[in-house]
Design a protein around this motif. Structure first.
Motif, short mmCIF file in Angstrom:
data_model
loop_
_atom_site.label_atom_id
_atom_site.label_comp_id
_atom_site.label_asym_id
_atom_site.label_seq_id
_atom_site.Cartn_x
_atom_site.Cartn_y
_atom_site.Cartn_z
N PHE A 10 -16.07 9.77 5.14
CA PHE A 10 -14.66 9.60 4.77
C PHE A 10 -14.46 8.64 3.59
N LEU B 33 -0.84 6.62 8.43
CA LEU B 33 -1.11 7.82 7.65
C LEU B 33 -2.29 8.60 8.22
N LEU C 299 -4.62 -0.58 -4.63
CA LEU C 299 -3.65 0.51 -4.80
C LEU C 299 -2.46 0.03 -5.62
N GLY D 161 0.81 -1.22 0.00
CA GLY D 161 0.00 0.00 0.00
C GLY D 161 0.85 1.26 0.00
N ILE D 162 1.80 1.32 0.91
CA ILE D 162 2.62 2.54 1.02
C ILE D 162 3.53 2.67 -0.21
N LEU E 16 1.38 4.07 -2.96
CA LEU E 16 1.14 5.51 -2.78
C LEU E 16 2.39 6.32 -3.11
C1 B12 Z 1 -8.39 -1.68 5.87
C2 B12 Z 1 -8.87 -0.63 6.86
C3 B12 Z 1 -9.00 -1.01 8.20
C4 B12 Z 1 -8.48 -2.34 8.73
C5 B12 Z 1 -6.92 -2.22 8.86
C6 B12 Z 1 -6.15 -3.51 8.97
C7 B12 Z 1 -6.00 -4.27 7.68
N1 B12 Z 1 -4.87 -4.79 7.43
O1 B12 Z 1 -6.86 -4.43 6.88
C8 B12 Z 1 -9.22 -2.43 10.10
C9 B12 Z 1 -10.51 -3.20 9.92
C10 B12 Z 1 -8.43 -3.02 11.25
C11 B12 Z 1 -9.56 -0.94 10.34
C12 B12 Z 1 -9.84 -0.44 11.61
C13 B12 Z 1 -10.35 0.83 11.83
N2 B12 Z 1 -10.67 1.74 10.93
CO1 B12 Z 1 -10.14 1.56 9.05
N3 B12 Z 1 -9.77 1.53 7.23
C14 B12 Z 1 -9.21 0.67 6.41
C15 B12 Z 1 -9.12 1.19 4.97
C16 B12 Z 1 -10.24 0.57 4.13
C17 B12 Z 1 -7.77 0.97 4.26
C18 B12 Z 1 -6.53 1.34 5.12
C19 B12 Z 1 -5.25 1.06 4.36
O2 B12 Z 1 -4.85 -0.07 4.21
N4 B12 Z 1 -4.63 2.14 3.80
C20 B12 Z 1 -3.43 2.05 2.97
C21 B12 Z 1 -2.12 2.11 3.77
C22 B12 Z 1 -0.94 2.23 2.85
O3 B12 Z 1 -2.14 3.25 4.62
P1 B12 Z 1 -1.76 3.10 6.20
O4 B12 Z 1 -2.16 4.36 6.85
O5 B12 Z 1 -0.40 2.61 6.37
O6 B12 Z 1 -2.79 1.92 6.59
C23 B12 Z 1 -2.94 1.49 7.92
C24 B12 Z 1 -3.74 2.49 8.76
O7 B12 Z 1 -4.61 3.23 7.93
C25 B12 Z 1 -4.46 1.60 9.72
N5 B12 Z 1 -5.85 2.04 9.89
C26 B12 Z 1 -6.93 1.49 9.34
N6 B12 Z 1 -8.02 2.14 9.71
C27 B12 Z 1 -7.60 3.16 10.51
C28 B12 Z 1 -8.33 4.16 11.14
C29 B12 Z 1 -7.66 5.11 11.91
C30 B12 Z 1 -8.46 6.18 12.54
C31 B12 Z 1 -6.24 5.05 12.05
C32 B12 Z 1 -5.54 6.05 12.87
C33 B12 Z 1 -5.51 4.03 11.40
C34 B12 Z 1 -6.22 3.12 10.63
O8 B12 Z 1 -4.47 0.27 9.18
C35 B12 Z 1 -3.87 0.29 7.87
C36 B12 Z 1 -3.21 -1.03 7.58
O9 B12 Z 1 -2.22 -1.32 8.50
C37 B12 Z 1 -9.33 2.74 5.20
C38 B12 Z 1 -9.96 3.45 4.00
C39 B12 Z 1 -9.33 4.77 3.61
N7 B12 Z 1 -10.10 5.59 2.96
O10 B12 Z 1 -8.17 5.06 3.85
C40 B12 Z 1 -10.27 2.70 6.45
C41 B12 Z 1 -10.32 3.91 7.42
C42 B12 Z 1 -8.95 4.55 7.49
N8 B12 Z 1 -10.70 3.35 8.72
C43 B12 Z 1 -11.44 4.11 9.40
C44 B12 Z 1 -11.88 3.85 10.74
C45 B12 Z 1 -12.86 4.84 11.34
C46 B12 Z 1 -11.40 2.75 11.46
C47 B12 Z 1 -11.69 2.44 12.95
C48 B12 Z 1 -11.50 3.63 13.88
C49 B12 Z 1 -13.11 1.83 13.03
C50 B12 Z 1 -13.62 1.58 14.44
N9 B12 Z 1 -14.80 2.10 14.74
O11 B12 Z 1 -12.98 0.93 15.24
C51 B12 Z 1 -10.65 1.30 13.23
C52 B12 Z 1 -9.31 1.73 13.90
C53 B12 Z 1 -9.38 1.60 15.41
C54 B12 Z 1 -8.04 1.63 16.10
N10 B12 Z 1 -7.65 0.50 16.64
O12 B12 Z 1 -7.36 2.64 16.19
C55 B12 Z 1 -11.79 5.39 8.65
C56 B12 Z 1 -10.99 6.59 9.19
C57 B12 Z 1 -11.74 7.89 9.09
C58 B12 Z 1 -11.13 8.96 9.95
N11 B12 Z 1 -11.55 10.17 9.76
O13 B12 Z 1 -10.30 8.76 10.79
C59 B12 Z 1 -11.49 4.97 7.18
C60 B12 Z 1 -11.11 6.13 6.26
C61 B12 Z 1 -12.74 4.24 6.62
C62 B12 Z 1 -13.95 5.12 6.53
N12 B12 Z 1 -14.29 5.62 5.36
O14 B12 Z 1 -14.60 5.35 7.54
N13 B12 Z 1 -9.54 -0.26 9.21
#
Ligand code: B12
Length: 421
Positions: free
Chosen positions: A236, A369, A153, A93-94, A97
């Motif tokens: 979002f 991110l 991605l 993913g990263i 991006l």
């Molecule tokens: C896949 C995904 C998940 C997976 C991640 C694990 C996995 N391997 O699949 C799971 C199901 C665990 C998840 C959890 C959550 N998620 Co999510 N997730 C996503 C999604 C679809 C893709 C993320 C990704 O892979 N990005 C690509 C990589 C390259 O970026 P990255 O930052 O390194 O990715 C990591 C982080 O993003 C992290 N992550 C995933 N979700 C979230 C949410 C938050 C708030 C944070 C800080 C980190 C985080 O897990 C990713 C994989 O390691 C995004 C969609 C989007 N539009 O971005 C939503 C998204 C980021 N998630 C969201 C949310 C709300 C959550 C939760 C808070 C839901 C909840 N009620 O518990 C939780 C996180 C709770 C916590 N422990 O802190 C929202 C965030 C919106 C915002 N304004 O903050 C998004 C945008 C979805 C949406 N449209 O609502 N998520």
């Protein structure tokens, strides 16, 4: 004579209304664009490729700041990906991006290399290898190593960089779109953009009909996720969903309600997290990640300037609210921790206060991110490798923001539950 003046005034008024709307929409976009540019400076940690991509897809630019950020990506982010690769961590993913960000700045991707076990290969070769790893993992376990959002991605980044995406790779995504339940709307949107790129490329030659069917069902899923308030999925996911619909050929008029919903969110400051701006701003400008493919970086506007901000002093409220933080462990044991916090504190501040009280509540974070991600509570990890995470909810409703962004304004019960996905 009077009626002539009246009719002229009426015509003038009618024709000016859309202009007035357009002017205020442009102002809103400009202000989001500036917020995103400003947050480049306030970001701690690694430079964010998603923010770079959105800035580069924008109409207005600050070329000096964008070029400065590109340099940071090529050093700090590059080194971070290099060390993940050396440790055999999945980075699709990263890395995707990063590729999109470099390409959006028209940087020559063939000059970017990583060295793993003394072998130096280009970024795109590594991305292809990462995708092969993900594809093999799907073949063995029916799931990618990371998730389908990142898999998409990867397809998208290879495709917009002019690399032919192998049929086996796109086929796995097509199958997921057709058969999997419970995929995020965001993931369908990303899959839509990725598969549309593959279609435009004409590279999915073995079975073009299955590609068309997948694209149609993604479109249907996105449209079916439309809410009465105009959002697609939630606040979002709407930006990515609109990008996908536009990329898949929907007319802008079909996205009118979603566009309006995003503008309302922007006015209400819903998109204070720069990641949210980065996924929404292109859609508001009718741009999609597919535009990176044809970006030429010639004669670009360079008028985006940041006015100095008035210093704002945040006064913490004296009004306190009672919050119960309930932790549900993997074995189902429920422990409740009461805490009093000033209203408008973030959930993160509430958790910090609880931890300071030394009453048995502890937690750990990982950076991402989107900001701090809650990875460990009371010594128990919810690991991606076990397909588990700490799910957050308030009075039974899932949070749509993370612990740093979610603000507590009234008494409530927050549940943090070790959940399988
Ligand atoms: C896949 C995904 C998940 C997976 C991640 C694990 C996995 N391997 O699949 C799971 C199901 C665990 C998840 C959890 C959550 N998620 Co999510 N997730 C996503 C999604 C679809 C893709 C993320 C990704 O892979 N990005 C690509 C990589 C390259 O970026 P990255 O930052 O390194 O990715 C990591 C982080 O993003 C992290 N992550 C995933 N979700 C979230 C949410 C938050 C708030 C944070 C800080 C980190 C985080 O897990 C990713 C994989 O390691 C995004 C969609 C989007 N539009 O971005 C939503 C998204 C980021 N998630 C969201 C949310 C709300 C959550 C939760 C808070 C839901 C909840 N009620 O518990 C939780 C996180 C709770 C916590 N422990 O802190 C929202 C965030 C919106 C915002 N304004 O903050 C998004 C945008 C979805 C949406 N449209 O609502 N998520």
């Amino acid at each position: 004579m009077h009626s002539l003046i009246f009719i002229t005034a009426l015509i003038g008024f009618a024709s000016c209304k859309p202009c007035a709307n357009e002017a205020s929409n442009n102002e809103l976009i400009l202000s989001l664009n500036k917020d995103l540019l400003r947050s480049l400076e306030n970001q701690g940690g690694l430079p964010n490729p998603s923010m770079h991509l959105a800035l580069r897809l924008s109409k207005h630019h600050n070329l000096a700041k964008e070029s400065e950020h590109l340099t940071k990506l090529k050093t700090h982010l590059h080194n971070d990906i290099q060390s993940s690769l050396s440790n055999s961590q999945p980075v699709v993913g990263i890395m995707a991006l990063y590729t999109l960000a470099l390409k959006s700045s028209c940087f020559n991707l063939h000059t970017v290399t990583f060295t793993v076990r003394e072998r130096t290969e280009t970024l795109l070769v590594h991305l292809k290898k990462q995708m092969d790893r993900e594809k093999d993992h799907i073949a063995y376990t029916q799931r990618p190593l990371t998730n389908y959002y990142q898999y998409s991605l990867g397809v998208l980044a290879l495709c917009v960089s002019g690399i032919r995406v192998h049929n086996h790779i796109s086929h796995k995504l097509i199958k997921a779109v057709e058969h999997l339940e419970g995929i995020h709307i965001d993931s369908y949107a990303m899959a839509g953009m990725a598969l549309q790129c593959v279609k435009d490329d004409g590279s999915h030659v073995h079975n073009p009909a299955e590609l068309d069917t997948a694209l149609s069902s993604i479109k249907l899923k996105l449209l079916a996720a439309g809410r009465a308030d105009g959002h697609i999925g939630n606040e979002f996911s709407t930006g990515l969903a609109v990008q996908a619909l536009l990329a898949m050929g929907s007319p802008v008029s079909e996205c009118g309600a979603a566009m309006e919903a995003m503008r309302t969110d922007a006015r209400n400051n819903t998109y204070h997290n720069p990641m949210a701006i980065s996924q929404t701003l292109p859609a508001l400008q009718r741009k999609t990640y597919l535009h990176v493919k044809t970006k030429e970086c010639l004669n670009e506007d360079d008028t985006l300037v940041l006015e100095p901000l008035e210093p704002v002093t945040v006064i913490q409220s004296n009004i306190k609210v009672s919050v119960t933080v309930e932790v549900v462990s993997v074995s189902g044991v429920v422990t409740a921790f009461p805490v009093e916090i000033p209203t408008d504190s973030s959930l993160l501040q509430a958790l910090e206060l609880l931890q300071e009280k030394s009453i048995g509540f502890t937690f750990k974070l990982e950076s991402s991110l989107w900001g701090p991600y809650l990875s460990e509570v009371n010594g128990e990890q919810a690991r991606q490798s076990d397909r588990r995470y700490w799910h957050l909810s308030s009075d039974g409703t899932a949070l749509t923001e993370g612990i740093k962004d979610f603000k507590i304004v009234g008494a409530q019960k927050i549940t943090i539950k070790n959940t399988i996905y």
